[in-house]
Design a protein around this motif. Structure first.
Motif, PDB file in Angstrom:
ATOM      1  N   SER A   2       0.933  -1.011   0.248  1.00 15.50           N
ATOM      2  CA  SER A   2       0.308   0.055  -0.044  1.00 15.50           C
ATOM      3  C   SER A   2       1.208   1.002  -0.001  1.00 15.50           C
ATOM      4  CB  SER A   2      -1.052  -0.345   1.729  1.00 15.50           C
ATOM      5  OG  SER A   2      -1.613  -1.171   0.922  1.00 15.50           O
ATOM      6  N   ARG A   3       0.770   1.864  -0.789  1.00 14.83           N
ATOM      7  CA  ARG A   3       1.077   3.615  -0.632  1.00 14.83           C
ATOM      8  C   ARG A   3       1.102   4.370   0.988  1.00 14.83           C
ATOM      9  NH1 ARG A   3      -4.301   4.779  -2.865  1.00 14.83           N
ATOM     10  NH2 ARG A   3      -5.078   6.936  -2.468  1.00 14.83           N
ATOM     11  N   SER A   5      -0.160   7.421   2.584  1.00 19.34           N
ATOM     12  CA  SER A   5       0.026   9.385   2.722  1.00 19.34           C
ATOM     13  C   SER A   5       0.137  10.350   3.556  1.00 19.34           C
ATOM     14  CB  SER A   5      -1.539   9.849   1.274  1.00 19.34           C
ATOM     15  OG  SER A   5      -1.432   9.294   0.017  1.00 19.34           O
ATOM     16  N   GLU A  25       3.533  11.321   0.279  1.00 18.96           N
ATOM     17  CA  GLU A  25       2.709  10.860  -0.594  1.00 18.96           C
ATOM     18  C   GLU A  25       4.190   9.654  -0.884  1.00 18.96           C
ATOM     19  OE1 GLU A  25       0.228  10.030  -1.851  1.00 18.96           O
ATOM     20  OE2 GLU A  25      -0.871  11.914  -0.789  1.00 18.96           O
ATOM     21  N   ILE A  26       4.585   8.124  -0.474  1.00 15.40           N
ATOM     22  CA  ILE A  26       5.413   7.337  -0.549  1.00 15.40           C
ATOM     23  C   ILE A  26       4.352   6.196  -1.466  1.00 15.40           C
ATOM     24  CG2 ILE A  26       6.585   5.225   0.479  1.00 15.40           C
ATOM     25  CD1 ILE A  26       6.462   7.070   3.274  1.00 15.40           C
ATOM     26  N   ALA A  27       4.906   5.464  -2.601  1.00 16.72           N
ATOM     27  CA  ALA A  27       4.201   5.117  -3.401  1.00 16.72           C
ATOM     28  C   ALA A  27       4.660   3.432  -3.524  1.00 16.72           C
ATOM     29  CB  ALA A  27       4.742   4.932  -4.772  1.00 16.72           C
ATOM     30  N   SER A  28       3.134   3.037  -3.283  1.00 18.15           N
ATOM     31  CA  SER A  28       3.095   1.505  -2.838  1.00 18.15           C
ATOM     32  C   SER A  28       4.718   0.629  -3.153  1.00 18.15           C
ATOM     33  CB  SER A  28       2.436   0.915  -4.030  1.00 18.15           C
ATOM     34  OG  SER A  28       1.966  -0.290  -3.742  1.00 18.15           O
ATOM     35  N   ARG A  29       5.125   0.046  -2.613  1.00 15.36           N
ATOM     36  CA  ARG A  29       5.798  -0.986  -3.341  1.00 15.36           C
ATOM     37  C   ARG A  29       7.593   0.163  -2.825  1.00 15.36           C
ATOM     38  NH1 ARG A  29       4.522  -4.758  -7.488  1.00 15.36           N
ATOM     39  NH2 ARG A  29       2.598  -6.218  -6.600  1.00 15.36           N
ATOM     40  N   GLU A  30       7.712   1.345  -2.782  1.00  9.63           N
ATOM     41  CA  GLU A  30       8.736   2.343  -2.869  1.00  9.63           C
ATOM     42  C   GLU A  30       9.279   2.422  -1.274  1.00  9.63           C
ATOM     43  OE1 GLU A  30       9.296   6.469  -4.243  1.00  9.63           O
ATOM     44  OE2 GLU A  30       7.529   6.794  -2.719  1.00  9.63           O
ATOM     45  N   GLY A  63      -2.969   2.707   2.274  1.00  7.89           N
ATOM     46  CA  GLY A  63      -3.920   3.159   0.838  1.00  7.89           C
ATOM     47  C   GLY A  63      -4.905   3.558   1.147  1.00  7.89           C
ATOM     48  N   VAL A 154       3.041  -1.700   5.478  1.00  7.46           N
ATOM     49  CA  VAL A 154       3.908  -0.893   5.268  1.00  7.46           C
ATOM     50  C   VAL A 154       4.819  -1.862   6.587  1.00  7.46           C
ATOM     51  CG1 VAL A 154       4.890   1.292   5.659  1.00  7.46           C
ATOM     52  CG2 VAL A 154       2.428   0.898   4.278  1.00  7.46           C
ATOM     53  N   THR A 186       6.318  -2.073   0.626  1.00 10.02           N
ATOM     54  CA  THR A 186       6.931  -0.533   0.841  1.00 10.02           C
ATOM     55  C   THR A 186       7.271  -0.027   2.426  1.00 10.02           C
ATOM     56  OG1 THR A 186       4.460  -0.395  -0.226  1.00 10.02           O
ATOM     57  CG2 THR A 186       5.348   1.829   1.072  1.00 10.02           C
TER      58      THR A 186
END
Length: 362
Positions: A2-3, A5, A25-30, A63, A154, A186
Motif C-alpha cells: 500500500s501507498r 499518504s 506521498e510514498i508509493a506502493s512498493r517504494e 492505501g 507497510v 512498501t
C-alpha cells in the motif's frame, strides 16, 4: 502493498511544534528513507505513521484507509526498532511467531510462517537459540522476521542498523534491500546516516526542523541539491563551501573570494548573470577537485592534514578562508603545512545565494 499518504500532518508537544504542516506521498512498493540530523523530526514522523505518536492535526492514509486515529494494531504496519526489542526468554522461533500467537493464529500457520521467514533470512540454524546466543546481525534478522510474518501493508524501520559495527552495517544494508526486492514491500526507513540513505533508498527525504528540505532519488540529491542544507548533508566527505561574490569582468563571470578566482563556465553564464554582485556561496565537492585531463582553474589550499585512503588521498586544509577538503590521486605527495594548487571542476560547482541558502539553478 500500500501507498502511504501524509496530508498536512503536524505534531506539537504543548506549545512546541516539532512537525509543522508536512505533506508526503510514498508509493506502493517504494523504499523511502527519511534522513536528517538528530531532532529533525524523522523518527516522530515514522512513529505517527505507526500510531505510536498521535498526530496533532492532518490526515494519515495507508492505501485507501484513513488510519489517523486508529491504534497501532489496526494499521497493519510492522516496525523494526533500533534495539531489536526481542524477548530474552524466548527462542528465535518463539520471538518470530509471538505476534501471531497473541492474535490467536493456529499452531500450524505459525509454524509455516516462521519457517518461511527463517528461510528468507537464513535463520534456520538458529530457531532454537535465544537472543543472547546470537550476534547483533542475527538479532536484527530475527526482529525483521517477526515483522515479515505479519504480512503487513507497510514495513517501518527506526534506525535498525545503528547498534551494529561498520562491517555488519554494510552486510545488513544489502540484506534489507534484497529483502525489499523479494517481498515487493512498501518500506519507510529512518536513519541519520546519509550513506545508509543513499545506498538503500529509491527516494530519500531530507528533513530539517520538522520540514522536508528535498525529496528525490539519491543521484538527484547528490547532483542537484536544492539548498545549502541538502548540499552539506549529502555526500561523504561533505561538500566544501566558500563564501564570496559573483563578479562580471571582461572575460565573463567569475566567482571570487579571498585568494580565489574561479571563472564560470560558458554554459552557466546566462543562468548566473542575474545574480552578478550578489553574495554567494560556492559549493565544491572533494571529488570534483581531480583533473580530468583538461585545463582547470586552481585554488590554493593550505594543508593541515593528509589522509591516504588507498584508492585516493584527502588533502585537508583551508582555501578562500574556509575549511576545504580535496580528493586527489593516491600517489599525490603532500604533507601538513604544505601549500597545494588544487584543480576545480567548475562544471560541477554549485552556487548558492548566501541570504536564502537556495541554489542558483542552471
Amino acid at each position: 502493498m500500500s501507498r502511504v499518504s501524509l496530508e498536512r500532518i503536524t505534531k506539537s508537544f504543548g506549545d512546541v511544534t516539532v512537525i509543522p504542516p508536512l505533506d508526503l506521498e510514498i508509493a506502493s512498493r517504494e523504499f523511502v528513507v527519511l534522513v536528517g540530523p538528530s531532532g529533525c523530526g524523522k523518527t516522530t514522523t515514522l512513529r505517527m505513521i505507526a500510531g505510536l505518536e498521535t498526530a496533532s492535526s492532518g490526515l494519515i492514509k495507508i492505501g485507501d484507509r484513513d488510519v489517523t486515529n486508529l491504534r497501532p494494531g489496526l494499521r497493519n504496519c510492522s516496525m523494526v526498532f533500533q534495539n531489536y526489542a526481542l524477548y530474552p526468554h524466548m527462542t528465535v522461533a518463539e520471538n518470530i511467531g509471538y505476534g501471531m500467537r497473541v492474535r490467536g493464529t493456529s499452531k500450524n500457520e505459525i509454524e509455516t510462517a516462521v519457517k518461511n521467514a527463517a528461510r528468507i533470512l537464513n535463520l534456520d540454524p538458529y530457531l532454537e537459540r535465544r537472543p543472547k546466543q546470537l550476534s547483533g546481525g542475527q538479532r536484527q534478522r530475527v526482529a525483521i522476521g517477526r515483522a515479515i510474518v505479519r504480512n503487513p501493508d507497510v514495513f517501518l524501520f527506526d534506525e535498525p542498523l545503528s547498534n551494529l559495527d561498520a562491517k555488519l552495517r554494510i552486510e545488513m544494508r544489502t540484506e534489507i534491500k534484497s529483502l525489499h526486492r523479494r517481498l515487493q514491500t512498501t518500506v519507510v526507513y529512518v536513519t541519520h546516516d546519509q550513506v545508509e540513505a543513499m545506498t538503500m533508498a529509491d527516494r530519500v527525504v531530507v528533513m530539517n526542523g520538522g520540514r522536508i528540505e528535498q525529496a528525490a532519488d539519491p543521484i538527484t540529491l547528490y547532483e542537484k541539491p536544492r539548498n545549502l542544507f541538502v548540499a552539506a548533508f549529502i555526500g561523504a566527505p561533505s561538500m566544501n563551501f566558500i563564501e564570496g561574490e559573483l563578479i562580471a569582468g571582461d572575460g565573463g563571470l567569475s566567482f571570487r573570494a579571498a585568494g580565489v578566482n574561479i571563472p564560470i563556465p560558458a554554459a552557466r553564464q546566462g543562468a548566473y548573470a542575474p545574480h552578478v554582485g550578489a553574495k554567494v556561496v560556492a559549493g565544491i565537492r572533494p571529488e570534483h577537485t581531480v583533473s580530468g585531463g583538461r585545463p582547470l582553474p586552481t585554488i590554493e589550499l593550505k594543508l593541515r592534514d593528509v589522509e591516504p585512503l588507498g584508492p585516493h588521498t584527502l588533502l585537508i586544509g583551508t582555501a578562500g578562508g574556509a575549511p576545504f577538503t580535496a580528493q586527489v590521486a593516491a600517489q599525490t605527495k603532500a604533507a601538513a603545512d604544505d601549500t597545494a594548487l588544487i584543480p576545480i571542476d567548475a562544471e560541477k560547482m554549485h552556487l548558492f545565494l548566501k541570504e536564502s541558502g537556495a541554489v542558483i539553478p542552471v
